[in-house]
Design a protein around this motif. Structure first.
Motif, PDB file in Angstrom:
ATOM      1  N   ALA A  15      77.204 112.207  13.811  1.00 48.27           N
ATOM      2  CA  ALA A  15      78.253 112.087  14.810  1.00 48.27           C
ATOM      3  C   ALA A  15      79.526 111.559  14.150  1.00 48.27           C
ATOM      4  CB  ALA A  15      77.811 111.133  15.913  1.00 48.27           C
ATOM      5  N   GLU A  16      80.667 112.064  14.601  1.00 49.40           N
ATOM      6  CA  GLU A  16      81.933 111.551  14.091  1.00 49.40           C
ATOM      7  C   GLU A  16      82.134 110.165  14.667  1.00 49.40           C
ATOM      8  OE1 GLU A  16      85.167 114.234  14.647  1.00 49.40           O
ATOM      9  OE2 GLU A  16      84.053 115.893  13.773  1.00 49.40           O
ATOM     10  N   ASP A  17      82.392 109.232  13.793  1.00 52.82           N
ATOM     11  CA  ASP A  17      82.470 107.850  14.223  1.00 52.82           C
ATOM     12  C   ASP A  17      83.287 107.055  13.229  1.00 52.82           C
ATOM     13  OD1 ASP A  17      81.936 105.723  15.868  1.00 52.82           O
ATOM     14  OD2 ASP A  17      79.796 105.709  15.521  1.00 52.82           O
ATOM     15  N   LEU A  18      83.798 105.936  13.666  1.00 59.89           N
ATOM     16  CA  LEU A  18      84.439 105.019  12.740  1.00 59.89           C
ATOM     17  C   LEU A  18      83.342 104.277  11.990  1.00 59.89           C
ATOM     18  CD1 LEU A  18      87.289 103.533  14.943  1.00 59.89           C
ATOM     19  CD2 LEU A  18      87.497 105.220  13.123  1.00 59.89           C
ATOM     20  N   ILE A  19      83.501 104.144  10.706  1.00 60.07           N
ATOM     21  CA  ILE A  19      82.502 103.484   9.883  1.00 60.07           C
ATOM     22  C   ILE A  19      82.747 101.979   9.902  1.00 60.07           C
ATOM     23  CG2 ILE A  19      81.502 103.332   7.574  1.00 60.07           C
ATOM     24  CD1 ILE A  19      81.183 106.067   9.081  1.00 60.07           C
ATOM     25  N   GLU A  20      81.743 101.247  10.272  1.00 62.58           N
ATOM     26  CA  GLU A  20      81.854  99.790  10.315  1.00 62.58           C
ATOM     27  C   GLU A  20      81.042  99.129   9.214  1.00 62.58           C
ATOM     28  OE1 GLU A  20      81.112  98.385  14.265  1.00 62.58           O
ATOM     29  OE2 GLU A  20      82.526  99.791  15.137  1.00 62.58           O
ATOM     30  N   GLU A  21      80.223  99.911   8.528  1.00 64.39           N
ATOM     31  CA  GLU A  21      79.402  99.346   7.461  1.00 64.39           C
ATOM     32  C   GLU A  21      80.265  99.004   6.256  1.00 64.39           C
ATOM     33  OE1 GLU A  21      75.320 101.818   8.148  1.00 64.39           O
ATOM     34  OE2 GLU A  21      76.996 102.854   7.235  1.00 64.39           O
ATOM     35  N   GLU A  22      79.876  97.976   5.554  1.00 64.97           N
ATOM     36  CA  GLU A  22      80.539  97.600   4.316  1.00 64.97           C
ATOM     37  C   GLU A  22      80.115  98.577   3.212  1.00 64.97           C
ATOM     38  OE1 GLU A  22      82.522  94.785   3.597  1.00 64.97           O
ATOM     39  OE2 GLU A  22      82.648  94.496   5.763  1.00 64.97           O
ATOM     40  N   PRO A  23      81.009  98.904   2.288  1.00 65.32           N
ATOM     41  CA  PRO A  23      80.611  99.753   1.164  1.00 65.32           C
ATOM     42  C   PRO A  23      79.407  99.162   0.429  1.00 65.32           C
ATOM     43  CG  PRO A  23      82.984  99.477   1.208  1.00 65.32           C
ATOM     44  CD  PRO A  23      82.414  98.541   2.236  1.00 65.32           C
ATOM     45  N   GLY A  24      78.440 100.011   0.151  1.00 65.65           N
ATOM     46  CA  GLY A  24      77.227  99.566  -0.524  1.00 65.65           C
ATOM     47  C   GLY A  24      76.162  99.058   0.431  1.00 65.65           C
ATOM     48  N   LYS A  25      76.499  98.975   1.713  1.00 65.17           N
ATOM     49  CA  LYS A  25      75.531  98.488   2.705  1.00 65.17           C
ATOM     50  C   LYS A  25      75.221  99.560   3.751  1.00 65.17           C
ATOM     51  CE  LYS A  25      76.906  93.698   2.131  1.00 65.17           C
ATOM     52  NZ  LYS A  25      77.445  92.503   2.773  1.00 65.17           N
TER      53      LYS A  25
END
Length: 126
Positions: A15-25
């Motif tokens: 799904a198209e979404d804003l990414i809230e995860e930290e890079p590498g996580k």
């Protein structure tokens, strides 16, 4: 498979979404891995192979599906080339050429009109 026997198997747009995860996580979705492993079974060379690496990949994509390539409006000496989605590797050489010409010569040898970053600008940057 590659000469060393390695193969990249990927797919499944989420799904198209804003990414809230930290890079590498980023979270690997096991259900997606299972689907990919099932898809591998259509190939006699890939069937039954267990992946040695499982990872998540996000790609930047613009609302109109065209990358942003060009000078960033109202910011001196700032340029951008992003939003190529899954085509980044294929479009990288031509984007790199356009950017180098734009930075060094002030213009590209081909039209960047449809990729103008300001097409999404909503307000003046202060």
């Amino acid at each position: 498979p590659r000469r060393d026997g390695d193969a990249y198997v990927n797919g499944f747009q989420g799904a198209e979404d804003l990414i809230e995860e930290e890079p590498g996580k980023e979270v690997v979705e096991n259900a997606a891995i299972c689907k990919l492993k099932e898809a591998m079974n259509v190939s006699s060379q890939l069937a039954g192979i267990e992946p040695h690496t499982k990872q998540v990949c996000y790609w930047p994509e613009t609302p109109d599906g065209r990358p942003l390539i060009g000078k960033i409006p109202e910011i001196s000496n700032a340029y951008i080339a992003t939003g190529h989605s899954v085509w980044g590797i294929l479009q990288g050489p031509s984007s790199g050429k356009a950017m180098s010409e734009l930075i060094l010569d002030g213009k590209s040898s081909f039209s960047l009109e449809q990729f103008r970053p300001e097409r999404f600008a909503q307000e003046k940057i202060e």
